[in-house]
Design a protein around this motif. Sequence first.
Motif, short mmCIF file in Angstrom:
data_model
loop_
_atom_site.label_atom_id
_atom_site.label_comp_id
_atom_site.label_asym_id
_atom_site.label_seq_id
_atom_site.Cartn_x
_atom_site.Cartn_y
_atom_site.Cartn_z
N LEU A 190 0.85 -1.18 0.00
CA LEU A 190 0.00 0.00 0.00
C LEU A 190 0.89 1.23 0.00
N ARG A 191 0.36 2.33 -0.46
CA ARG A 191 1.13 3.56 -0.52
C ARG A 191 1.63 3.94 0.89
N GLY A 192 2.93 4.12 1.03
CA GLY A 192 3.52 4.47 2.32
C GLY A 192 3.80 3.28 3.22
N GLU A 193 3.39 2.10 2.80
CA GLU A 193 3.56 0.91 3.62
C GLU A 193 4.97 0.36 3.46
N ARG A 194 5.52 -0.11 4.55
CA ARG A 194 6.82 -0.77 4.51
C ARG A 194 6.61 -2.24 4.80
N ASP A 195 7.41 -3.06 4.18
CA ASP A 195 7.32 -4.50 4.42
C ASP A 195 7.79 -4.78 5.85
N VAL A 196 6.93 -5.40 6.67
CA VAL A 196 7.26 -5.63 8.07
C VAL A 196 7.03 -7.11 8.42
N PRO A 197 7.90 -7.99 7.94
CA PRO A 197 7.70 -9.40 8.25
C PRO A 197 7.97 -9.75 9.70
N SER A 198 8.62 -8.87 10.46
CA SER A 198 8.92 -9.18 11.86
C SER A 198 7.65 -9.38 12.68
N LEU A 216 -1.27 4.98 7.71
CA LEU A 216 -2.22 6.08 7.95
C LEU A 216 -1.66 7.42 7.46
N LYS A 217 -0.37 7.63 7.61
CA LYS A 217 0.26 8.85 7.12
C LYS A 217 0.13 8.92 5.60
N THR A 231 -2.01 11.81 3.16
CA THR A 231 -1.38 12.58 2.10
C THR A 231 -1.71 12.05 0.71
N LYS A 232 -2.62 11.13 0.63
CA LYS A 232 -2.93 10.44 -0.63
C LYS A 232 -3.30 11.42 -1.75
N GLY A 233 -4.11 12.37 -1.51
CA GLY A 233 -4.54 13.28 -2.55
C GLY A 233 -3.60 14.45 -2.79
N THR A 234 -2.56 14.61 -1.97
CA THR A 234 -1.72 15.79 -2.07
C THR A 234 -0.44 15.58 -2.87
N THR A 235 -0.05 14.35 -3.12
CA THR A 235 1.18 14.11 -3.87
C THR A 235 0.88 13.37 -5.16
N PRO A 236 1.60 13.71 -6.21
CA PRO A 236 1.37 13.00 -7.46
C PRO A 236 1.83 11.55 -7.38
N THR A 237 1.15 10.69 -8.11
CA THR A 237 1.53 9.28 -8.12
C THR A 237 2.38 9.00 -9.35
N LYS A 238 3.30 8.10 -9.17
CA LYS A 238 4.14 7.68 -10.28
C LYS A 238 3.52 6.42 -10.87
N GLY A 239 3.44 6.36 -12.13
CA GLY A 239 2.76 5.19 -12.66
C GLY A 239 3.41 4.67 -13.82
#
Length: 150
Positions: free
Chosen positions: A13-21, A137-138, A142-150
């Motif tokens: 997900l946008r802003g998500e980091r992989d957290v396998p711990s 959540l962060k 900010t989902k609508g405020t930054t351009p997405t790269k696609g």
Amino acid sequence: MTAESEYFIPKLLRGERDVPSILVDADTLLELLLRADPMMSATDRRRYNDRAIQQIQEVIAQFTLAYDFPDDRLEHLKKMWAAVTNFIHTMRIIGMTNAICIQPKYEKMTPHQMKIELVNRIASLDEGAEKWRKSVLKAQRTKGTTPTKG
């Protein structure tokens, strides 16, 4: 919507980091709770440990569902975060009542060592889940405020 294999690595997900711990900590906590079972009285096992085992299994289940079903990922992550909180509250009661207090003959770990190991793993699980929650959540704020790269 189909379930993926255990080797599937989903798009984050946008802003998500992989957290396998989180999964490693949850698996270790499940193993420790199973080993702590004979360190409790029969009443405490029924009251607290059975409930704690079910709760950590719910954390594992929601974590797994979040990865197997990317379309419903955020929903399962929210349920996982709630399950972690619920589990931590149950573990606080186990600690306050000193439910882990019997030394079985065959267990190398003392009740005191078991409690320390449980607290360390709970702290690690909580820290990992909280960092993950904040990053997701962060990114949503900010989902609508930054351009997405696609």
